[in-house]
Design a protein around this motif. Sequence first.
Motif, PDB file in Angstrom:
ATOM      1  N   UNK A  53     -62.766 -13.755 -18.395  1.00  0.00           N
ATOM      2  CA  UNK A  53     -62.223 -13.050 -19.556  1.00  0.00           C
ATOM      3  C   UNK A  53     -62.915 -13.410 -20.868  1.00  0.00           C
ATOM      4  N   UNK A  54     -63.909 -14.298 -20.827  1.00  0.00           N
ATOM      5  CA  UNK A  54     -64.644 -14.735 -22.010  1.00  0.00           C
ATOM      6  C   UNK A  54     -63.728 -15.349 -23.070  1.00  0.00           C
ATOM      7  N   UNK A  55     -62.687 -16.051 -22.616  1.00  0.00           N
ATOM      8  CA  UNK A  55     -61.767 -16.734 -23.522  1.00  0.00           C
ATOM      9  C   UNK A  55     -62.243 -18.177 -23.675  1.00  0.00           C
ATOM     10  N   UNK A  56     -62.519 -18.568 -24.896  1.00  0.00           N
ATOM     11  CA  UNK A  56     -62.988 -19.929 -25.156  1.00  0.00           C
ATOM     12  C   UNK A  56     -61.775 -20.853 -25.250  1.00  0.00           C
ATOM     13  N   UNK A  57     -61.766 -21.941 -24.469  1.00  0.00           N
ATOM     14  CA  UNK A  57     -60.633 -22.872 -24.518  1.00  0.00           C
ATOM     15  C   UNK A  57     -60.500 -23.499 -25.911  1.00  0.00           C
ATOM     16  N   UNK A  58     -59.256 -23.701 -26.333  1.00  0.00           N
ATOM     17  CA  UNK A  58     -59.031 -24.319 -27.629  1.00  0.00           C
ATOM     18  C   UNK A  58     -59.110 -25.842 -27.518  1.00  0.00           C
ATOM     19  N   UNK A  59     -58.918 -26.529 -28.633  1.00  0.00           N
ATOM     20  CA  UNK A  59     -59.067 -27.990 -28.676  1.00  0.00           C
ATOM     21  C   UNK A  59     -58.041 -28.686 -27.785  1.00  0.00           C
ATOM     22  N   UNK A  60     -56.834 -28.184 -27.719  1.00  0.00           N
ATOM     23  CA  UNK A  60     -55.801 -28.797 -26.881  1.00  0.00           C
ATOM     24  C   UNK A  60     -56.182 -28.692 -25.410  1.00  0.00           C
ATOM     25  N   UNK A  99     -68.281 -14.548  -7.421  1.00  0.00           N
ATOM     26  CA  UNK A  99     -68.717 -15.953  -7.435  1.00  0.00           C
ATOM     27  C   UNK A  99     -67.580 -16.874  -7.840  1.00  0.00           C
ATOM     28  N   UNK A 100     -66.773 -16.453  -8.790  1.00  0.00           N
ATOM     29  CA  UNK A 100     -65.639 -17.260  -9.241  1.00  0.00           C
ATOM     30  C   UNK A 100     -64.610 -17.400  -8.127  1.00  0.00           C
ATOM     31  N   UNK A 138     -59.391 -23.165 -16.699  1.00  0.00           N
ATOM     32  CA  UNK A 138     -59.970 -22.893 -18.022  1.00  0.00           C
ATOM     33  C   UNK A 138     -61.402 -22.373 -17.890  1.00  0.00           C
ATOM     34  N   UNK A 139     -62.148 -22.923 -16.951  1.00  0.00           N
ATOM     35  CA  UNK A 139     -63.524 -22.461 -16.727  1.00  0.00           C
ATOM     36  C   UNK A 139     -63.515 -21.018 -16.228  1.00  0.00           C
TER      37      UNK A 139
END
Length: 94
Positions: free
Chosen positions: A48-55, A5-6, A41-42
């Motif tokens: 990979x289930x990596x949560x984007x950081x604040x930056x 799907x991605x 980022x999405x």
Amino acid sequence: DRVARVVDGAEDLLAAMTDAMARAEASFVVPFSYITLVFAAVYDFAIFAVIPDAITALGAAIIITGGAVLAWREGRAQTPQARQSRPCNSATHD
């Protein structure tokens, strides 16, 4: 399958950008190509289930805001031209 799907979504985005480049002025379309960074980022989160950081979130907000301002400005700039190109109805104008 989530990965399929991605990948399908990435194909659709690429096809839409290619079509937009063929139909619109490059000066309007090119800034929207930076939206691919937001989708990266999405996809990073989806695959990979990596949560984007604040930056990353700040950068995405700047990109989205810039694209929205550009679209709004271009829409306002083309409004007078659209009014001039419409034919005048003699029944309503003397």
